[in-house]
Motif scaffolding. Structure first.
Motif, PDB file in Angstrom:
ATOM      1  N   HIS A 133       0.819  -1.216   0.000  1.00 26.57           N
ATOM      2  CA  HIS A 133       0.000   0.000   0.000  1.00 26.57           C
ATOM      3  C   HIS A 133       0.849   1.259   0.000  1.00 26.57           C
ATOM      4  CE1 HIS A 133       0.513  -0.772   4.423  1.00 26.57           C
ATOM      5  NE2 HIS A 133       0.751   0.528   4.410  1.00 26.57           N
TER       6      HIS A 133
ATOM      7  N   SER B  45      -5.584  -2.154  -5.611  1.00 25.05           N
ATOM      8  CA  SER B  45      -6.381  -1.952  -4.398  1.00 25.05           C
ATOM      9  C   SER B  45      -7.397  -3.069  -4.210  1.00 25.05           C
ATOM     10  CB  SER B  45      -7.091  -0.600  -4.450  1.00 25.05           C
ATOM     11  OG  SER B  45      -6.167   0.460  -4.476  1.00 25.05           O
TER      12      SER B  45
ATOM     13  N   SER C 272      -3.847  -0.743   9.399  1.00 24.70           N
ATOM     14  CA  SER C 272      -4.920  -0.670   8.402  1.00 24.70           C
ATOM     15  C   SER C 272      -5.802   0.557   8.627  1.00 24.70           C
ATOM     16  CB  SER C 272      -5.770  -1.944   8.457  1.00 24.70           C
ATOM     17  OG  SER C 272      -4.992  -3.088   8.218  1.00 24.70           O
TER      18      SER C 272
ATOM     19  N   HIS D 108      -3.836   3.743   7.801  1.00 25.54           N
ATOM     20  CA  HIS D 108      -3.624   3.891   6.360  1.00 25.54           C
ATOM     21  C   HIS D 108      -4.870   4.395   5.644  1.00 25.54           C
ATOM     22  CE1 HIS D 108      -2.410   3.106   2.261  1.00 25.54           C
ATOM     23  NE2 HIS D 108      -3.403   2.239   2.112  1.00 25.54           N
ATOM     24  N   ARG D 109      -6.042   3.933   6.083  1.00 24.82           N
ATOM     25  CA  ARG D 109      -7.269   4.273   5.361  1.00 24.82           C
ATOM     26  C   ARG D 109      -7.949   5.530   5.888  1.00 24.82           C
ATOM     27  NH1 ARG D 109      -8.333   0.493   1.793  1.00 24.82           N
ATOM     28  NH2 ARG D 109      -7.434  -1.573   2.067  1.00 24.82           N
TER      29      ARG D 109
END
Length: 316
Positions: A182, A196, A259, A262-263
């Motif tokens: 990512h 993705s 996670s 990152h998002r």
């Protein structure tokens, strides 16, 4: 206006960031990081050698522990060259080919560790739910290991090819001290939709399904434990699962943190991103051998024996 095709443009090298804002303290952090890797490699090596040498430990439960130690060693070896290269020698560049190789093995060993944790959870379900049939149901840890390895290799196999098809002709500065899928996608100058979608599918297929399987396994374990009449028996049974629960939390809590950040953590400082990414890959290899050494008398005995032999050899 001409429609140029940039698909053949690639950076020859990528640049690691390390830990943003702490560049002046790299030399102070070099030896603690080196100690972390020594603990990870030595601790997991002791577990592997103990299980290999002790015939009483040649049962599926300890085969899975050996696989977990191998996965942890793999993760440590994958990140060691780039992390120590940055903090010890201030060497921050990595060739594109080496980047792809490191990224592949990091994600592969991470998927292996997740799969091993599921196998260990199933092992505990059988041991608690039907101890008399344990040796019949779990006949070979080696076969399970091959399945776990094959799944990890196959799931991560397309990722390097998906990365190689992307164009990189702007920034080549990575966000971490190692190579993650990512992270490099953020630098691509082409559409990363396929990457993705595949990355999300791979995560759901491996770590998503694995975490759900572990949760279901512990529901069965708790139901079985609650059916035990004596409180002492319940506590004794739950105590045997403490090391595995610790390993699950050590692996999945940093993973979930990475996670989420990152998002939805783009407003957070780069230092937070770097800290969580390092925790994700360094905490498990260091803490897992410590947890299992504390909870496993055979491993404690092996460590004492190793130090005693070393002392006798040195004195002789």
């Amino acid at each position: 206006m001409a429609n140029y095709n940039y698909s053949h443009f690639q950076h020859l090298y990528f640049i690691f960031t390390g830990i943003p804002g702490l560049q002046q303290k790299y030399y102070q952090m070099a030896f603690p990081l080196g100690a972390i890797y020594v603990i990870a490699l030595f601790g997991n090596g002791i577990i592997i050698s103990t299980i290999k040498s002790e015939s009483s430990l040649h049962i599926p439960m300890y085969y899975f522990l050996c696989m977990l130690a191998l996965a942890d060693m793999g993760l440590a070896f994958c990140t060691l060259p780039s992390v120590l290269g940055i903090f010890w020698f201030n060497y921050k560049s990595i060739a594109f080919g080496a980047f792809v190789v490191q990224m592949y093995f990091i994600h592969t060993f991470s998927a292996i560790e997740s799969g091993v944790l599921v196998a260990m959870a199933f092992d505990w379900v059988v041991a608690v739910w039907s101890p008399l049939r344990y040796s019949t149901i779990l006949t070979s840890g080696v076969i399970n290991g091959v399945v776990i390895l094959t799944r990890a290799v196959c799931v991560v196999f397309p990722v390097p090819f998906l990365i190689k098809r992307l164009a990189f002709y702007r920034s080549n500065i990575l966000s971490h001290s190692f190579c993650l899928h990512h992270d490099v996608m953020c630098l691509a100058c082409a559409s990363t939709r396929v990457n993705s979608l595949y990355g999300l599918t791979a995560v759901i297929f491996t770590k998503g399904s694995d975490s759900l399987s572990i949760l279901i396994s512990y529901v069965f374990i708790l139901r079985t434990v609650m059916a035990i009449a004596s409180e002492e028996g319940r506590l004794k049974t739950l105590n045997t699962c403490v090391s595995h629960i610790s390993a699950v939390l050590i692996f999945y809590v940093p993973l979930i943190g990475v996670s989420v950040i990152h998002r939805s953590g783009k407003h957070l400082s780069p230092l937070t991103h770097a800290f969580m990414a390092n925790a994700y890959l360094l905490v498990a290899p260091v803490l897992n051998p410590i947890v299992y050494t504390v909870k496993t008398k055979e491993i404690q005995r092996k460590i004492i024996q190793t130090f005693v032999q070393t002392k006798v050899t040195a004195e002789g």
